[in-house]
Design an enzyme around this catalytic site. Structure first.
Site, short mmCIF file in Angstrom:
data_model
loop_
_atom_site.label_atom_id
_atom_site.label_comp_id
_atom_site.label_asym_id
_atom_site.label_seq_id
_atom_site.Cartn_x
_atom_site.Cartn_y
_atom_site.Cartn_z
N ASP A 12 0.83 -1.16 0.02
CA ASP A 12 -0.07 0.09 -0.08
C ASP A 12 0.90 1.18 0.02
O ASP A 12 2.33 1.15 0.22
CB ASP A 12 -0.68 0.05 1.20
CG ASP A 12 -1.97 1.15 1.30
OD1 ASP A 12 -2.41 1.74 0.44
OD2 ASP A 12 -2.00 2.05 2.51
N SER A 13 0.36 2.45 -0.23
CA SER A 13 0.90 3.55 -0.25
C SER A 13 1.58 3.94 1.47
O SER A 13 2.45 4.59 1.78
CB SER A 13 0.42 4.90 -0.41
OG SER A 13 -0.73 4.83 0.20
N CYS A 75 -4.37 -1.49 -1.69
CA CYS A 75 -4.46 0.08 -2.07
C CYS A 75 -5.42 0.22 -3.35
O CYS A 75 -5.20 -0.11 -4.24
CB CYS A 75 -3.16 0.41 -2.41
SG CYS A 75 -3.05 2.16 -2.77
N GLU A 153 -2.21 8.30 8.42
CA GLU A 153 -0.69 8.10 8.56
C GLU A 153 -0.04 8.96 9.93
O GLU A 153 0.81 8.08 10.38
CB GLU A 153 0.02 8.88 7.18
CG GLU A 153 -0.41 7.99 5.97
CD GLU A 153 0.37 6.77 6.15
OE1 GLU A 153 1.61 6.53 6.24
OE2 GLU A 153 -0.33 5.62 5.55
N CYS A 185 -11.08 3.09 0.16
CA CYS A 185 -9.72 3.56 0.55
C CYS A 185 -9.34 2.60 1.62
O CYS A 185 -10.22 2.71 2.74
CB CYS A 185 -9.38 5.10 0.79
SG CYS A 185 -7.57 5.30 1.41
N HIS A 187 -7.19 3.12 4.12
CA HIS A 187 -6.79 3.75 5.18
C HIS A 187 -7.88 4.02 6.19
O HIS A 187 -7.85 3.82 7.27
CB HIS A 187 -6.14 5.01 4.79
CG HIS A 187 -4.70 4.95 4.37
ND1 HIS A 187 -4.20 4.45 3.23
CD2 HIS A 187 -3.66 5.50 5.24
CE1 HIS A 187 -3.20 4.52 3.19
NE2 HIS A 187 -2.57 5.22 4.48
N1 DGL Z 1 -4.78 3.05 0.85
C1 DGL Z 1 -4.96 3.79 -0.36
C2 DGL Z 1 -6.19 3.41 -0.98
O1 DGL Z 1 -6.76 2.47 -0.86
C3 DGL Z 1 -4.06 4.68 -0.76
C4 DGL Z 1 -4.17 6.29 -0.07
C5 DGL Z 1 -3.32 7.29 -0.70
O2 DGL Z 1 -1.97 7.11 -0.65
O3 DGL Z 1 -3.83 8.10 -1.31
O4 DGL Z 1 -6.45 4.25 -1.96
#
Ligand code: DGL
Length: 278
Positions: A12-13, A75, A153, A185, A187
């Site tokens: 993931d990011s 992600c 984050e 997302c 996150h």
């Molecule tokens: N967790 C990610 C997603 O599901 C990336 C969020 C990001 O880095 O903008 O989209």
């Protein structure tokens, strides 16, 4: 190493993919995971798709070098930009994410569904396809929630700033009649307790991590890649930026104390910068 004893790669990011890791650990407790958080480049959401394709290829090569038998793109943004390229160019199975719009559309009573996802996900073909396939009789309203990934984050899962941002993003969806909220997302599941405190009783929150974990089981099982005995070696966690955010998230979200290895980007490739990450 190949087949069932090899690790499962997940990336993931940043810390968001841990919501998927948590579901995978519950569904497939024998699997050993290698997780990469590309937090040097987080957030992915506003980045152009071609850049995310390059980053996703670099991370996937690194996971394959570490023996990954399959890779979970934990992600939504990277899945939207890069999943088809990854599948075309690399020779391991990839499991990707798409916002869980279908179950929301099938279960809404009000006929209005809200979606929170990054701009990259909302502009992607996977999202457009799922909305046009299932959304004919339902209003699907999306909000890109700028800034929420950064707060998560930073570990700000509640408090005045996070609540104000959530209200700014979700109030318009509720005012338009949404009774389902899709978290598109990885996150965002970490702020479900805050969303429920603010909107409990008005909105049902839908997120796909358990469905993704079941999909991982299906993909591994079809190839006879499932680990049938518990792994000897512990899961590995790596970050491309400051490792402390991932270490803190592992502790806070999952009660895991782990050393996070540091990786560094060099000409489109990820390299270990310490012995633990090698
Ligand atoms: N967790 C990610 C997603 O599901 C990336 C969020 C990001 O880095 O903008 O989209």
């Amino acid at each position: 190493m190949s087949g069932s004893a090899a690790p499962l790669g997940v990336f993931d990011s940043g810390v968001g993919g841990l919501s998927v890791v948590h579901a995978i650990m519950t569904e497939l407790p024998n699997e050993r995971l290698v997780y990469i958080a590309d937090n040097a480049n987080c957030p992915y959401g506003p980045r152009p798709p071609e850049e995310i394709v390059e980053l996703s290829l670099g991370i996937s090569h690194c996971l394959i070098q570490r023996g990954a038998k399959a890779i979970v793109v934990a992600c939504n943004t990277a899945s939207a930009a890069a999943l088809s390229t990854l599948r075309n160019e690399l020779d391991v199975p990839f499991i990707g994410m798409v916002p869980a719009v279908k179950p929301a559309i099938l279960s809404t009573h009000s006929g209005v569904v809200g979606v929170l996802a990054t701009p990259g996900t909302l502009h992607g073909r996977l999202y457009e396809e799922v909305v046009s396939q299932y959304g004919a009789d339902v209003q699907v309203l999306a909000n890109p929630c700028p800034g929420l990934v950064e707060l998560i984050e930073a570990g700000e899962l509640a408090g005045a700033r996070t609540e104000a941002l959530l209200r700014r993003c979700i109030d318009p969806l509720v005012e338009a009649g949404a009774d389902r909220l899709v978290l598109g997302c990885t996150h965002y599941p970490f702020v479900i307790p805050t969303i429920e405190r603010l909107y409990g009783g008005h909105l049902e929150v839908i997120e796909p991590s358990q469905a993704i974990a079941r999909q991982v089981r299906r993909v591994l099982s079809e190839r006879e890649f499932l680990a049938n005995v518990p792994a000897f070696t512990p899961n590995q966690y790596h970050a491309t930026g400051n490792p402390s955010a991932l270490a803190r998230a592992l502790q806070t979200f999952m009660g895991i104390s782990a050393t996070v290895g540091e990786l560094t980007w060099c000409n489109g490739q990820l390299e270990a910068c310490d012995a633990q990450a090698k």
